[in-house]
Design a protein around this motif. Sequence first.
Motif, mmCIF file in Angstrom:
data_model
loop_
_atom_site.group_PDB
_atom_site.id
_atom_site.type_symbol
_atom_site.label_atom_id
_atom_site.label_comp_id
_atom_site.label_asym_id
_atom_site.label_seq_id
_atom_site.Cartn_x
_atom_site.Cartn_y
_atom_site.Cartn_z
ATOM 1 N N ASP A 138 0.857 -1.181 0.000
ATOM 2 C CA ASP A 138 0.000 0.000 0.000
ATOM 3 C C ASP A 138 0.898 1.238 0.000
ATOM 4 O O ASP A 138 1.685 1.438 0.923
ATOM 5 C CB ASP A 138 -0.885 -0.023 1.259
ATOM 6 N N GLU A 142 0.880 0.741 5.590
ATOM 7 C CA GLU A 142 0.013 -0.312 6.090
ATOM 8 C C GLU A 142 -1.127 0.295 6.915
ATOM 9 O O GLU A 142 -0.880 1.144 7.780
ATOM 10 C CB GLU A 142 0.814 -1.287 6.944
ATOM 11 N N PRO A 143 -2.366 -0.119 6.658
ATOM 12 C CA PRO A 143 -3.498 0.477 7.394
ATOM 13 C C PRO A 143 -3.363 0.353 8.907
ATOM 14 O O PRO A 143 -3.681 1.309 9.639
ATOM 15 C CB PRO A 143 -4.711 -0.315 6.872
ATOM 16 N N GLU A 144 -2.886 -0.811 9.400
ATOM 17 C CA GLU A 144 -2.738 -0.983 10.849
ATOM 18 C C GLU A 144 -1.694 -0.018 11.408
ATOM 19 O O GLU A 144 -1.838 0.496 12.524
ATOM 20 C CB GLU A 144 -2.331 -2.424 11.171
ATOM 21 N N ARG A 146 -0.901 2.993 10.143
ATOM 22 C CA ARG A 146 -1.447 4.346 10.153
ATOM 23 C C ARG A 146 -2.440 4.528 11.299
ATOM 24 O O ARG A 146 -2.497 5.591 11.926
ATOM 25 C CB ARG A 146 -2.077 4.670 8.797
ATOM 26 N N ASP A 147 -3.206 3.480 11.606
ATOM 27 C CA ASP A 147 -4.107 3.546 12.761
ATOM 28 C C ASP A 147 -3.302 3.698 14.059
ATOM 29 O O ASP A 147 -3.688 4.458 14.958
ATOM 30 C CB ASP A 147 -4.969 2.289 12.835
ATOM 31 N N THR A 343 3.580 -1.287 14.834
ATOM 32 C CA THR A 343 2.184 -1.624 15.113
ATOM 33 C C THR A 343 2.074 -2.579 16.287
ATOM 34 O O THR A 343 1.224 -2.408 17.176
ATOM 35 C CB THR A 343 1.538 -2.250 13.864
#
Length: 485
Positions: A138, A142-144, A146-147, A343
């Motif tokens: 991505d 990584e979406p996790e 960024r969260d 993360t």
Amino acid sequence: MLEELPLVLDRDAADPLSVQVADGLREAATSGVLRADDRLPSSRALAQQLGVSRTVVAAAYDQLHAEGWLIGKPGSGTYLTTAPAATPARPAPVAGPGEAAELLDLFPGAPCIEALDQSAWRRAWRAAADYSAVARKDRAGEPEYRDAVVEHLLRHRGLQAGGDTMVLSTAGTSSAVSEFANAALRPGDVVAMEDPGYQRAMGAFLAAGISVHPAPCDADGLRVDLIPDGVQAVYCTPAHQFPLGARMPAGRRVELVEFARRTGIPIIEDDYDGELRYDTAPLPLLAAMAPDVVIHLGTTSKILSPALGVGWLVAAPAVVNSVLIYRERTGSGPSPAGQHVFTELARHGDLARHLRRLRRTLPPRRELLVSALRRRGLEVLGDDAGSHVVVPLPSAAAEDRAVAEGRAHGVALDGLARHHLAAQDDPYPRMPFSPNRSHLPPALGRHTFGIILGYAALPMADLSTAVPIAADCLARVAAAAHAGT
């Protein structure tokens, strides 16, 4: 397990009892009374032996855990490691031709590896290996991850990312500067940057064909009224100005935000050392005050380790989208591996625990350094924050002599001269040295000389060795310079 430890406490001494206990255990380890893998008494048992509260011993054990001298084994007890769990690499550039490379590293800008919980570090890397391999990463990150960054910024920096802004993973601050310069600026554009300032950021701008013009600093950081005309962006480090160590006060922050909104010029906020405040709560981020005109940059390399190679950018969607287009065009972007490790550290609370440990570990290191310098009559600049201080010197010659003196005595010292943006065509009149912080000239800019002393990189035992050497070298150089010899 040693039932009786040779510790003697002086209840009339200035040092707290917990510090005396920690010092005694270090001495027992370095002298050979304690050996690797020796099991220590429980905090309750040692407290009874010494006639102190359990809280005193627990605080000493916590400090030694943070420094890497002790390790806890669940269900078994607390054991001595003899030496810190990890020794940071020494910077290669500090040794000259024919000199030993093993100098004691007092350069700024390195994290306190000794404060890392090695068990948590290894656990995060093992967990990161469980993520599935991907065919295409991505580009935004990584979406996790960024969260996790959003949660970190909210909890530890008071920034509510999202909504009007977007979060982008980066490969660190310098990489983020490079991507922004290539994506949002054009060759020949001009960026104003603090002088003295962060050389790698300047290098990233120059590599993208961007001109960098100096903006002088004073004791409150970047002088907004001295930002050059005709710039397309302004780069600054308001949390802890690098390298002078100033914290930009609220009034100056408002002035800078008003400048950005009035002119339409974006502010690049490098949150250098932003998490590392010890005296007061951090001031509101520029990005929290003005998300529409501020590009916020952060990194894991100063709070954890550059081994992760990740950071973040928070900005308005137009800026983020321009960087994403640049990444798609060039195939660039940060590796997922470091994002996964971060993360996992955040997911299990290890990141928050590490930051609390850093805030306990670094202040005694700073006090060790500052006390040694002031005992020798040296002026110390820099807020009670971050991981470095500055000792001003009266001339470039004195600075060069201090660096050489340090190297000759086995200590790597960093001079302010190399952090100046321009060595030629200085647009500002040179200002005299002032030994008193309260009488600093109104604009320091590139007109100060001195030594920047970092206190995070070395293990505590090596730092205790390096500090008096460095302080003695600086005291000799300063005395000679003021005597005119």
